[in-house]
Write an enzyme that holds these catalytic residues in place. Structure first.
Site, mmCIF file in Angstrom:
data_model
loop_
_atom_site.group_PDB
_atom_site.id
_atom_site.type_symbol
_atom_site.label_atom_id
_atom_site.label_comp_id
_atom_site.label_asym_id
_atom_site.label_seq_id
_atom_site.Cartn_x
_atom_site.Cartn_y
_atom_site.Cartn_z
ATOM 1 C CE LYS A 22 39.445 -44.497 11.933
ATOM 2 N NZ LYS A 22 38.181 -43.743 11.964
ATOM 3 C CG ASN A 23 38.019 -43.034 8.190
ATOM 4 O OD1 ASN A 23 37.690 -43.653 9.209
ATOM 5 N ND2 ASN A 23 38.716 -41.904 8.241
ATOM 6 N NE ARG A 95 31.088 -38.656 13.803
ATOM 7 C CZ ARG A 95 30.192 -37.966 14.507
ATOM 8 N NH1 ARG A 95 30.197 -37.990 15.806
ATOM 9 N NH2 ARG A 95 29.275 -37.260 13.886
ATOM 10 C CB CYS A 119 38.196 -38.660 17.750
ATOM 11 S SG CYS A 119 39.116 -40.172 17.495
ATOM 12 C CG ASP A 309 41.664 -38.035 9.497
ATOM 13 O OD1 ASP A 309 41.158 -37.730 10.573
ATOM 14 O OD2 ASP A 309 41.000 -38.268 8.474
ATOM 15 C CB VAL A 331 38.345 -30.669 8.330
ATOM 16 C CG1 VAL A 331 37.257 -31.750 8.288
ATOM 17 C CG2 VAL A 331 38.976 -30.505 6.955
HETATM 18 N N1 EPU Z 1 29.509 -31.817 10.017
HETATM 19 C C1 EPU Z 1 28.396 -31.104 10.419
HETATM 20 N N2 EPU Z 1 27.185 -31.762 10.421
HETATM 21 C C2 EPU Z 1 27.056 -33.050 10.023
HETATM 22 C C3 EPU Z 1 28.211 -33.769 9.610
HETATM 23 C C4 EPU Z 1 29.426 -33.105 9.617
HETATM 24 O O1 EPU Z 1 28.482 -29.931 10.783
HETATM 25 O O2 EPU Z 1 25.931 -33.593 10.048
HETATM 26 C C5 EPU Z 1 30.828 -31.134 10.068
HETATM 27 C C6 EPU Z 1 31.754 -31.804 11.105
HETATM 28 O O3 EPU Z 1 31.483 -31.340 12.401
HETATM 29 C C7 EPU Z 1 33.113 -31.446 10.592
HETATM 30 C C8 EPU Z 1 32.917 -31.432 9.060
HETATM 31 O O4 EPU Z 1 31.512 -31.320 8.839
HETATM 32 O O5 EPU Z 1 33.468 -30.158 11.023
HETATM 33 C C9 EPU Z 1 33.445 -32.637 8.348
HETATM 34 O O6 EPU Z 1 32.915 -33.811 8.932
HETATM 35 P P1 EPU Z 1 32.696 -35.153 8.080
HETATM 36 O O7 EPU Z 1 31.236 -35.467 8.088
HETATM 37 O O8 EPU Z 1 33.374 -35.001 6.768
HETATM 38 O O9 EPU Z 1 33.464 -36.198 8.958
HETATM 39 P P2 EPU Z 1 33.011 -37.647 9.375
HETATM 40 O O10 EPU Z 1 32.331 -38.336 8.260
HETATM 41 O O11 EPU Z 1 32.349 -37.603 10.714
HETATM 42 C C10 EPU Z 1 35.160 -38.838 8.481
HETATM 43 C C11 EPU Z 1 36.231 -39.679 9.116
HETATM 44 C C12 EPU Z 1 37.159 -38.806 9.935
HETATM 45 C C13 EPU Z 1 37.776 -37.754 9.020
HETATM 46 C C14 EPU Z 1 36.644 -36.950 8.327
HETATM 47 C C15 EPU Z 1 37.170 -35.943 7.336
HETATM 48 C C16 EPU Z 1 35.099 -41.771 9.433
HETATM 49 C C17 EPU Z 1 34.548 -42.768 10.372
HETATM 50 N N3 EPU Z 1 35.616 -40.681 9.971
HETATM 51 O O12 EPU Z 1 34.433 -38.289 9.587
HETATM 52 O O13 EPU Z 1 38.176 -39.643 10.411
HETATM 53 O O14 EPU Z 1 38.582 -36.900 9.761
HETATM 54 O O15 EPU Z 1 35.743 -37.838 7.647
HETATM 55 O O16 EPU Z 1 37.872 -36.571 6.316
HETATM 56 O O17 EPU Z 1 35.112 -41.966 8.225
HETATM 57 C C18 EPU Z 1 39.794 -40.414 11.888
HETATM 58 O O18 EPU Z 1 39.924 -41.371 11.104
HETATM 59 O O19 EPU Z 1 40.558 -40.185 12.868
HETATM 60 C C19 EPU Z 1 38.693 -39.489 11.666
HETATM 61 C C20 EPU Z 1 38.303 -38.587 12.560
#
Ligand code: EPU
Length: 437
Positions: A22-23, A95, A119, A309, A331
């Site tokens: 998915k990611n 997102r 989420c 995750d 995280v």
């Molecule tokens: N963060 C910030 N500011 C930003 C972006 C992120 O403070 O502009 C913080 C977040 O709040 C969090 C941390 O940085 O505390 C990490 O967030 P990240 O940006 O790495 O996460 P994401 O890209 O929003 C993806 C996956 C998540 C997975 C995370 C970590 C997708 C669509 N989602 O999220 O997947 O947990 O990376 O590996 O790729 C899931 O699949 O259930 C899921 C939540």
């Protein structure tokens, strides 16, 4: 709202077929927007996150064909601006829309991004994304129902440093920089396997990207990219989820398509807890070998650490381990909400504001309940549960499948955001449940 009545206590046994992650898949679909010829993506799962991105791409003129064979054809040769109301209809559903910025700025000079979904596991701000885009010369205007972004002089390569190795912000840089003018150097990058697969796709399209040591990624911008043909990396989060389900229900599940290299950190923990696995050419078999499960201390982290995750499904198995397990979530600041339902089912779990893993993290002293202590083994009993989010929801299902008695699980459609053919897979694994729309 769809719901399931589950009678637990039956080991899950059988095979599940994994498709692309998915990611990764959703981002690979967005990457197709950067090309000036069609792309073919293989192993695309039928999940609602894919559906949302497909609809958004279609609104922007991308012609998409997606068959039952998991092959998606994406033709971006007639990209156009979409109507704001149509885009807005997708507000709050995922997102991924934030990642449309770079490709749309390259293709159209502007982008409108609706309010994001995903989420509720913390604040999930987008400040890194916006800062990255500003570094490339984009102008950002906040509007009541989203953000409007433009790049009057085009995007220019930049030196970017992330305060935390964010997966999404790293992808933002990659998708913006490959066609930006000049060189981009990103430090503090996330290096998850899904990001490496996205880089592989961009390289197939004609991008020049090198991954250096110490989380540095260098991108030399090129004026044009073509389409790609790519088989998506398997979904290691889904593999870890079924592995935990096998352990919690004393079952035996073969995850077809899972591979060892991307799962090494998980496999180490799975073995320490007392689970067994076999690596085969076509997948990984996860099973409960009998005997007691053992407690563990885990800190979730960015790759190559233990993924955030993976913790929720594993917590269910840890309620059956003999002794005290500790999970320090570093995280997301708010990813233990799902434990309330497990406690209601008889688990002994306490959550703490302190960093209990050994390494102080950025959430320490900030009032976030981000450490959990699980004391087991405690038999789980049936309950009424409402699925709160994707991974938490999966773990609730696993708890209901492991528990004695009949549970009612509502809001289960949330699980289909990330798990393809979830109910069919449960049936194939011998779960005893009935589903109502
Ligand atoms: N963060 C910030 N500011 C930003 C972006 C992120 O403070 O502009 C913080 C977040 O709040 C969090 C941390 O940085 O505390 C990490 O967030 P990240 O940006 O790495 O996460 P994401 O890209 O929003 C993806 C996956 C998540 C997975 C995370 C970590 C997708 C669509 N989602 O999220 O997947 O947990 O990376 O590996 O790729 C899931 O699949 O259930 C899921 C939540």
């Amino acid at each position: 709202m769809s719901q399931i009545t589950v009678t637990g206590g039956k080991p899950l046994k059988g095979r599940v077929q994994l498709k692309g992650a998915k990611n990764l898949v959703t981002k690979a679909m967005v990457a197709a927007l950067l090309g000036d010829s069609p792309s073919i993506l293989k192993d695309v799962p039928q999940i609602s996150d894919v559906e949302v991105v497909k609809n958004l791409l279609t609104l922007h003129g991308v012609k998409i064909e997606f068959g039952n064979d998991g092959v998606m054809h994406l033709d971006p040769t007639n990209v156009k601006s979409a109507h704001m109301v149509d885009i807005d209809a997708h507000a709050g559903s995922s997102r991924i829309p934030i990642l449309f910025c770079g490709p749309l700025l390259h293709q159209l000079g502007e982008a409108f991004i609706p309010d994001l979904g995903g989420c509720h596991i913390g604040d999930r701000p987008i400040d890194f994304h916006l800062e990255v885009l500003r570094n490339f010369g984009a102008v950002i205007e906040k509007q009541p129902n989203g953000i409007r972004i433009s790049a009057p002089e085009g995007l220019k390569g930049a030196k970017v440093s992330l305060p935390y190795p964010s997966v999404g912000a790293t992808e933002q840089v990659l998708l913006a920089a490959t066609r930006a003018e000049g060189i981009t150097e990103l430090s503090g990058a996330a290096i998850e396997p899904e990001i490496m697969d996205l880089i592989a796709i961009l390289q197939k399209m004609g991008a020049i990207i090198s991954v250096d040591t110490d989380r540095v990624i260098r991108i030399e911008g090129v004026p044009h990219l073509s389409g790609y043909t790519h088989r998506a990396l398997f979904d290691r989060n889904e593999a870890a989820s079924w592995a935990a389900a096998a352990l919690a229900t004393q079952g035996d599940i073969f995850c077809e398509g899972a591979r060892q290299p991307e799962m090494m950190t998980f496999l180490n923990v799975f073995r320490k807890v007392g689970g067994a696995f076999e690596i085969h050419d076509d997948g990984i078999r996860f099973y409960h070998p009998g005997g007691e499960l053992h407690p563990v201390v885990i800190e979730t982290d960015v790759h190559p650490g233990f993924m955030t995750d993976w913790q929720q499904p594993l917590v269910v198995a840890l309620t059956q381990a003999k002794g005290l397990s500790i999970i320090h979530e570093t995280v997301y600041e708010n990813r233990f909400g799902f434990t309330d339902a497990l406690v209601q089912m008889g688990a002994n779990i306490q959550i703490y504001r302190e960093c209990l893993g050994g390494t102080p993290c950025r959430f320490g002293q900030r009032n976030f309940y981000h450490s959990a202590v699980i004391s087991g083994p405690t038999p789980l009993k049936a309950a009424e549960i409402r699925v709160p989010d994707l991974r938490g929801g999966f773990s609730h299902m696993v708890a209901a499948l492991a528990a004695e008695g009949t549970s009612l699980v509502t809001n289960v459609q949330l699980i289909s955001r990330g798990y393809e053919h979830f109910l069919q897979k449960l049936t194939d694994l011998g779960a005893d449940f009935t589903y109502t729309e």
